[in-house]
Design an enzyme around this catalytic site. Structure first.
Site, PDB file in Angstrom:
ATOM      1  NE  ARG A  76      -3.716   0.402   2.296  1.00 18.54           N
ATOM      2  CZ  ARG A  76      -4.526   0.821   3.269  1.00 18.54           C
ATOM      3  NH1 ARG A  76      -4.664   0.128   4.391  1.00 18.54           N
ATOM      4  NH2 ARG A  76      -5.195   1.948   3.135  1.00 18.54           N
TER       5      ARG A  76
ATOM      6  CG  HIS B 127      14.420 -14.639  16.859  1.00 20.85           C
ATOM      7  ND1 HIS B 127      14.175 -14.343  15.533  1.00 20.85           N
ATOM      8  CD2 HIS B 127      15.401 -15.582  16.862  1.00 20.85           C
ATOM      9  CE1 HIS B 127      14.981 -15.079  14.775  1.00 20.85           C
ATOM     10  NE2 HIS B 127      15.733 -15.837  15.550  1.00 20.85           N
TER      11      HIS B 127
END
Ligand SMILES: Nc1nc2c(c(=O)[nH]1)N[C@@H](CN(C=O)c1ccc(C(=O)N[C@@H](CCC(=O)O)C(=O)O)cc1)CN2
Ligand SMILES: NCC(=O)N[C@@H]1O[C@H](COP(=O)([O-])[O-])[C@@H](O)[C@H]1O
Length: 192
Positions: free
Chosen positions: A60, A108
Site C-alpha cells: 500500500r 524470536h
C-alpha cells in the site's frame, strides 16, 4: 501500560498477552494491532477483541519512509506506550523505533544470538537449528533496535531438540513456550 502489536500472521504471543490482560495476569490495556498482511488471523482476532486495527504494508505504501510514518502515527493515535512484535516479518523504520525506544519488544524463535538476523524468521529458524544439530533451542524476547535481532535480551526459554524432531515437532515445542515467555518479559517491563 497501553499495548499495541505488530503481527504478520497469527500473532499468537499478542493473543496470549490480550488474554492475560483480560484475566488480570498483566497490568496492561491492549489498544491496537497493525498487520502488513490483510488476511492475517491476527487482524481478525484483534478486531473481534475490540482493538483498533490497521492493514499497513509496503504494497500500500511502497515508500519505506511513508510506511514508517503511517505505522507510527496510527500507533501513537491509539494511545499505545508499549509495542510488541508478535511474528512481524518486516524491518521497522526509525520513526517507530524512536517513538517506542525502550518500550518495544520482539519474540524470536531461537536462543539468540544463534540463528537470528535478516532472513532468519519463521520456519527458517527451526530449519537452521536442526541443520546445525543443536541440542537445544527455545525463544528469546529482546528489546528492538535498528539492527535486526541485535537489541538487549530480556528473557529466554529453553527447550530440548530431540533426535526424532522434524520441523513441525520443534516448531510446536518452541511456540508452546512463547506466550508465557512474552508475558514474563512484559510483567517485568510493567513493574514500576
Ligand atoms: N529494526 C528492526 N526491525 C525488526 C526487528 C529488529 O530487531 N529491528 N525484528 C524483526 C523480527 N524478526 C525476527 O525476530 C525478523 C522478521 C523478518 C526478517 C526478514 O528478513 N524479513 C524479510 C521479509 C520476510 C517476509 O516478508 O516474509 C526481509 O525483510 O527481507 C528478519 C527478522 C522485525 N523487525
Ligand atoms: N523473526 C521473527 C519470527 O520468526 N517470529 C516468529 O514467528 C512466529 C509467528 O507465529 P504466529 O504468527 O503464529 O504467532 C513465532 O514463532 C515467532 O517467534
Amino acid at each position: 501500560m497501553k499495548l499495541a502489536f505488530l503481527a504478520s500472521h497469527g500473532g499468537s504471543a499478542a493473543k496470549h498477552l490480550v488474554q492475560a490482560s483480560r484475566e488480570g495476569a498483566l497490568d496492561a490495556v491492549p489498544v491496537a494491532l497493525v498487520s502488513n498482511n490483510s488476511t492475517s488471523a491476527a487482524l481478525a482476532w484483534a478486531r473481534a477483541a475490540g482493538l483498533r486495527t490497521a492493514h499497513l504494508s509496503s504494497a500500500r505504501y511502497p515508500d519505506a519512509g511513508e510506511l514508517d510514518e503511517r505505522i507510527c502515527s496510527f500507533l501513537l493515535d491509539s494511545g499505545a506506550d508499549t509495542l510488541v512484535l508478535s511474528g512481524y516479518m518486516r524491518e521497522l523504520g526509525p520513526r517507530v523505533l524512536n517513538a517506542f525506544a525502550g518500550r518495544l519488544v520482539n519474540i524470536h524463535p531461537s536462543l539468540l544470538p544463534r540463528h537470528g538476523g535478516r532472513g532468519m524468521y519463521g520456519d527458517r529458524v527451526h530449519e537452521a537449528v536442526l541443520a546445525a544439530g543443536d541440542a537445544e533451542s527455545g525463544a528469546t524476547v529482546h528489546l528492538v533496535t535498528a539492527g535486526i535481532d541485535e537489541g538487549p535480551m530480556l528473557a529466554q526459554s529453553r527447550v530440548p531438540v530431540l533426535p526424532s524432531d522434524d520441523l513441525a515437532a520443534l516448531k510446536a515445542r518452541v511456540q508452546a513456550v512463547e506466550g508465557d515467555l512474552m508475558l514474563r518479559a512484559l510483567q517485568e517491563l510493567a513493574r514500576p
